[in-house]
Design a protein around this motif. Structure first.
Motif, PDB file in Angstrom:
ATOM      1  N   ALA A  45       0.972  -1.706  -0.384  1.00  0.00           N
ATOM      2  CA  ALA A  45       0.058  -0.150  -0.053  1.00  0.00           C
ATOM      3  C   ALA A  45       0.832   1.398   0.186  1.00  0.00           C
ATOM      4  CB  ALA A  45      -0.828   0.419   1.008  1.00  0.00           C
ATOM      5  N   HIS A  46       2.207   1.834   0.803  1.00  0.00           N
ATOM      6  CA  HIS A  46       2.858   2.584   1.310  1.00  0.00           C
ATOM      7  C   HIS A  46       3.562   2.543  -0.931  1.00  0.00           C
ATOM      8  CE1 HIS A  46       2.833   2.538   5.473  1.00  0.00           C
ATOM      9  NE2 HIS A  46       2.816   3.681   5.605  1.00  0.00           N
ATOM     10  N   LEU A  47       3.543   1.435  -1.351  1.00  0.00           N
ATOM     11  CA  LEU A  47       4.463   1.505  -2.311  1.00  0.00           C
ATOM     12  C   LEU A  47       3.506   2.467  -3.374  1.00  0.00           C
ATOM     13  CD1 LEU A  47       6.297  -1.556  -2.177  1.00  0.00           C
ATOM     14  CD2 LEU A  47       7.517   0.766  -2.329  1.00  0.00           C
ATOM     15  N   VAL A  48       3.068   1.654  -3.454  1.00  0.00           N
ATOM     16  CA  VAL A  48       1.826   1.906  -4.560  1.00  0.00           C
ATOM     17  C   VAL A  48       0.969   3.643  -4.904  1.00  0.00           C
ATOM     18  CG1 VAL A  48      -0.662   1.176  -5.492  1.00  0.00           C
ATOM     19  CG2 VAL A  48       0.873  -0.423  -4.681  1.00  0.00           C
ATOM     20  N   LYS A  49       0.733   3.657  -3.333  1.00  0.00           N
ATOM     21  CA  LYS A  49       0.579   5.295  -2.377  1.00  0.00           C
ATOM     22  C   LYS A  49       1.170   6.742  -3.175  1.00  0.00           C
ATOM     23  CE  LYS A  49      -0.532   5.429   1.722  1.00  0.00           C
ATOM     24  NZ  LYS A  49      -0.487   5.620   2.867  1.00  0.00           N
ATOM     25  N   GLN A  50       3.243   6.038  -3.505  1.00  0.00           N
ATOM     26  CA  GLN A  50       3.966   6.481  -3.831  1.00  0.00           C
ATOM     27  C   GLN A  50       3.013   7.149  -5.782  1.00  0.00           C
ATOM     28  OE1 GLN A  50       7.727   5.187  -3.963  1.00  0.00           O
ATOM     29  NE2 GLN A  50       7.616   5.642  -1.992  1.00  0.00           N
ATOM     30  N   GLY A  51       2.551   6.209  -6.712  1.00  0.00           N
ATOM     31  CA  GLY A  51       2.308   6.440  -8.102  1.00  0.00           C
ATOM     32  C   GLY A  51       3.005   6.638  -8.683  1.00  0.00           C
ATOM     33  N   ARG A  52       3.890   5.502  -8.918  1.00  0.00           N
ATOM     34  CA  ARG A  52       4.563   5.730 -10.131  1.00  0.00           C
ATOM     35  C   ARG A  52       4.766   4.617 -11.494  1.00  0.00           C
ATOM     36  NH1 ARG A  52      10.819   6.716  -8.028  1.00  0.00           N
ATOM     37  NH2 ARG A  52       9.749   8.426  -6.410  1.00  0.00           N
ATOM     38  N   PRO A  53       4.645   4.762 -12.445  1.00  0.00           N
ATOM     39  CA  PRO A  53       4.355   3.401 -13.124  1.00  0.00           C
ATOM     40  C   PRO A  53       5.600   2.371 -12.520  1.00  0.00           C
ATOM     41  CG  PRO A  53       5.663   5.028 -14.234  1.00  0.00           C
ATOM     42  CD  PRO A  53       5.328   5.767 -12.039  1.00  0.00           C
ATOM     43  N   LEU A  54       4.952   1.389 -12.246  1.00  0.00           N
ATOM     44  CA  LEU A  54       5.775   1.020 -11.421  1.00  0.00           C
ATOM     45  C   LEU A  54       4.944   0.126 -11.167  1.00  0.00           C
ATOM     46  CD1 LEU A  54       8.880   2.608  -9.542  1.00  0.00           C
ATOM     47  CD2 LEU A  54       8.709   1.480 -11.450  1.00  0.00           C
ATOM     48  N   LYS A  55       5.145  -2.236 -11.506  1.00  0.00           N
ATOM     49  CA  LYS A  55       4.772  -3.173 -10.658  1.00  0.00           C
ATOM     50  C   LYS A  55       5.746  -3.709  -9.446  1.00  0.00           C
ATOM     51  CE  LYS A  55       3.314  -5.136 -15.222  1.00  0.00           C
ATOM     52  NZ  LYS A  55       2.663  -6.163 -15.823  1.00  0.00           N
ATOM     53  N   TYR A  56       5.096  -4.309  -7.964  1.00  0.00           N
ATOM     54  CA  TYR A  56       5.817  -3.973  -7.693  1.00  0.00           C
ATOM     55  C   TYR A  56       5.196  -5.830  -7.259  1.00  0.00           C
ATOM     56  CZ  TYR A  56       5.715   0.269  -6.571  1.00  0.00           C
ATOM     57  OH  TYR A  56       6.024   1.831  -7.339  1.00  0.00           O
ATOM     58  N   MET A  57       6.456  -5.906  -6.166  1.00  0.00           N
ATOM     59  CA  MET A  57       6.177  -7.432  -5.441  1.00  0.00           C
ATOM     60  C   MET A  57       7.101  -7.985  -4.469  1.00  0.00           C
ATOM     61  SD  MET A  57       6.795  -9.522  -9.433  1.00  0.00           S
ATOM     62  CE  MET A  57       6.984  -7.622  -9.426  1.00  0.00           C
ATOM     63  N   VAL A  58       5.876  -7.844  -3.474  1.00  0.00           N
ATOM     64  CA  VAL A  58       6.374  -7.695  -1.948  1.00  0.00           C
ATOM     65  C   VAL A  58       6.106  -9.266  -1.224  1.00  0.00           C
ATOM     66  CG1 VAL A  58       6.518  -6.989   0.664  1.00  0.00           C
ATOM     67  CG2 VAL A  58       5.807  -5.831  -1.459  1.00  0.00           C
ATOM     68  N   ASN A  59       7.704 -10.030  -1.132  1.00  0.00           N
ATOM     69  CA  ASN A  59       7.412 -11.151   0.144  1.00  0.00           C
ATOM     70  C   ASN A  59       7.913 -11.292   1.054  1.00  0.00           C
ATOM     71  OD1 ASN A  59       7.024 -14.245  -1.137  1.00  0.00           O
ATOM     72  ND2 ASN A  59       9.403 -13.743  -0.403  1.00  0.00           N
ATOM     73  N   CYS A  60       7.213 -12.049   2.183  1.00  0.00           N
ATOM     74  CA  CYS A  60       7.821 -12.013   3.540  1.00  0.00           C
ATOM     75  C   CYS A  60       7.148 -12.828   4.145  1.00  0.00           C
ATOM     76  CB  CYS A  60       6.396 -10.922   4.521  1.00  0.00           C
ATOM     77  SG  CYS A  60       6.788 -10.971   6.437  1.00  0.00           S
ATOM     78  N   THR A  61       8.882 -13.785   4.769  1.00  0.00           N
ATOM     79  CA  THR A  61       8.981 -15.128   5.373  1.00  0.00           C
ATOM     80  C   THR A  61       9.427 -14.618   6.896  1.00  0.00           C
ATOM     81  OG1 THR A  61       9.219 -15.530   3.299  1.00  0.00           O
ATOM     82  CG2 THR A  61      10.178 -16.866   5.583  1.00  0.00           C
ATOM     83  N   ILE A  62       8.498 -15.096   7.402  1.00  0.00           N
ATOM     84  CA  ILE A  62       9.113 -15.500   8.829  1.00  0.00           C
ATOM     85  C   ILE A  62       8.900 -17.146   9.764  1.00  0.00           C
ATOM     86  CG2 ILE A  62       7.715 -14.732  11.215  1.00  0.00           C
ATOM     87  CD1 ILE A  62       6.265 -12.804  10.743  1.00  0.00           C
ATOM     88  N   MET A  63      10.053 -17.114  10.016  1.00  0.00           N
ATOM     89  CA  MET A  63      10.901 -18.338  10.811  1.00  0.00           C
ATOM     90  C   MET A  63      11.049 -17.779  12.815  1.00  0.00           C
ATOM     91  SD  MET A  63      13.823 -20.603   9.209  1.00  0.00           S
ATOM     92  CE  MET A  63      15.280 -20.396  11.358  1.00  0.00           C
ATOM     93  N   GLN A  64      10.410 -19.463  13.310  1.00  0.00           N
ATOM     94  CA  GLN A  64      10.625 -19.380  14.549  1.00  0.00           C
ATOM     95  C   GLN A  64      12.001 -19.756  14.661  1.00  0.00           C
ATOM     96  OE1 GLN A  64       8.687 -22.327  16.073  1.00  0.00           O
ATOM     97  NE2 GLN A  64       8.515 -21.319  18.230  1.00  0.00           N
ATOM     98  N   LYS A  65      12.608 -19.303  15.580  1.00  0.00           N
ATOM     99  CA  LYS A  65      14.374 -19.348  15.877  1.00  0.00           C
ATOM    100  C   LYS A  65      14.758 -20.740  16.514  1.00  0.00           C
ATOM    101  CE  LYS A  65      16.828 -14.422  16.462  1.00  0.00           C
ATOM    102  NZ  LYS A  65      17.274 -13.763  16.767  1.00  0.00           N
ATOM    103  N   SER A  66      14.917 -21.386  16.172  1.00  0.00           N
ATOM    104  CA  SER A  66      14.960 -23.039  16.927  1.00  0.00           C
ATOM    105  C   SER A  66      16.107 -23.672  16.649  1.00  0.00           C
ATOM    106  CB  SER A  66      14.189 -24.076  16.264  1.00  0.00           C
ATOM    107  OG  SER A  66      13.719 -24.475  15.261  1.00  0.00           O
ATOM    108  N   GLY A  67      17.782 -22.987  15.907  1.00  0.00           N
ATOM    109  CA  GLY A  67      18.257 -23.195  15.317  1.00  0.00           C
ATOM    110  C   GLY A  67      18.742 -23.781  14.082  1.00  0.00           C
ATOM    111  N   ALA A  68      17.272 -23.812  13.481  1.00  0.00           N
ATOM    112  CA  ALA A  68      17.136 -24.270  11.951  1.00  0.00           C
ATOM    113  C   ALA A  68      18.647 -23.711  11.036  1.00  0.00           C
ATOM    114  CB  ALA A  68      16.188 -24.871  11.602  1.00  0.00           C
ATOM    115  N   GLY A  69      18.602 -23.858  10.017  1.00  0.00           N
ATOM    116  CA  GLY A  69      19.535 -23.472   9.236  1.00  0.00           C
ATOM    117  C   GLY A  69      18.033 -23.058   7.919  1.00  0.00           C
ATOM    118  N   LEU A  70      18.815 -21.344   7.204  1.00  0.00           N
ATOM    119  CA  LEU A  70      17.503 -21.197   6.303  1.00  0.00           C
ATOM    120  C   LEU A  70      18.373 -20.386   5.173  1.00  0.00           C
ATOM    121  CD1 LEU A  70      14.534 -20.181   5.526  1.00  0.00           C
ATOM    122  CD2 LEU A  70      15.036 -17.703   6.732  1.00  0.00           C
TER     123      LEU A  70
END
Lengths: 108, 115
Positions: A45-70
Motif C-alpha cells: 500500500a505504501h509503495l503504490v501510494k507513491q503513484g509511480r508507473p511501476l509493478k511491485y512484488m512483496v514477499n515476506c517470510t517469518i521463521m521461528q528461531k530454533s537453531g534451524a538453518g534458513l
C-alpha cells in the motif's frame, strides 16, 4: 522510463512496516499468518501510494528461531537499467523476518 | 482460426502449469535426495534459481521473471511466507512450489510479468 526508488527510502519504508506489525511480539503460531499478510499488504500500500508507473512484488517470510538453518536466494530476468529489488532482514529474540521487494518498470 | 487465437492469447499469459513443471525439475536435479548440509546450501539455492530462470527464459515468452528459493532445515520450527503483488491481473502471475525430503524444505516462488 522511471527507475525504481532509491534503496534507502524503500528499506526504511519496509522496516517501519515490519516494526509496526511484529515489533515487540514473540513468535506465535496462531498469529503468524496474519502478520505476514499485514506486512506485505501494508508495504505494498505504501509503495503504490507513491503513484509511480511501476509493478511491485512483496514477499515476506517469518521463521521461528530454533537453531534451524534458513537460506534464501533470488534470481531475476529483467531490464537491469530500470528494475530492481531490496531485501530487509529483521529479527528479535524469537523469530526472523525477511522481506523482499521487487520493482519492475512498465515497458512503454 | 479459433485455435490460432488461443495460441496467441497463450503467448502473453502466465501459464502456471508450465512454470511448475520447470521449477520441480530444477529442484529435483539440484537437490534430489541430498541431506541438508550447511556448507552446500548456498550453492543449492543459487543453482535452483539459476536453473529455473534459464529454463523459463527458454520458453521464449515476452515475460520478465523473478525466482526466489528458500531452503530450510527440518527441526520442527514454524515458518510462514506471504506475498502481495501490484500488477496487471490479466497477464501476470505467480507460481509457488513447495518441495521436501527427509531433512529439509524447499520453497520456490516464480513471478512472471508480461512486457
Amino acid at each position: 522510463m522511471e527507475e525504481y526508488n532509491s534503496g534507502d527510502e524503500l528499506y526504511l519504508c519496509v522496516f517501519q512496516c515490519i516494526e509496526g506489525v511484529i515489533g515487540g511480539t514473540d513468535y506465535n503460531q496462531s498469529k503468524v499468518n496474519q502478520w505476514t499478510a499485514s506486512i506485505v499488504e501494508q508495504s505494498l500500500a505504501h509503495l503504490v501510494k507513491q503513484g509511480r508507473p511501476l509493478k511491485y512484488m512483496v514477499n515476506c517470510t517469518i521463521m521461528q528461531k530454533s537453531g534451524a538453518g534458513l537460506h534464501t536466494a533470488n534470481s531475476c530476468y529483467w531490464d537491469t537499467t530500470t528494475d530492481g529489488c531490496c531485501t530487509v532482514r529483521w529479527e528479535n529474540r524469537t523469530m526472523y523476518c525477511v522481506v523482499s521487494v521487487f520493482v519492475v518498470a512498465l515497458a512503454l | 482460426m479459433a485455435n490460432m487465437d488461443d495460441d496467441l492469447a497463450d503467448e502473453t499469459v502466465f501459464v502456471v502449469e508450465d512454470v511448475r513443471k520447470v521449477v520441480k525439475e530444477s529442484i529435483e536435479v539440484t537437490i534430489g535426495d541430498n541431506a541438508y548440509q550447511q556448507n552446500r546450501v548456498n550453492q543449492w539455492t543459487t543453482n535452483v534459481v539459476e536453473q529455473s530462470l534459464s529454463q523459463l527464459s527458454k520458453l521464449g515468452k515476452p515475460f520478465k521473471y523473478i525466482v526466489t528459493c528458500v531452503i530450510m532445515q527440518k527441526t520442527g520450527a514454524g515458518v510462514q511466507s506471504a506475498s502481495a503483488c501490484f500488477w496487471d491481473n490479466t497477464t501476470d502471475g505467480n507460481c509457488s512450489v513447495t518441495w521436501e525430503n527427509k531433512s529439509m524444505y524447499c520453497i520456490v516462488s516464480v513471478f512472471g510479468l508480461a512486457i
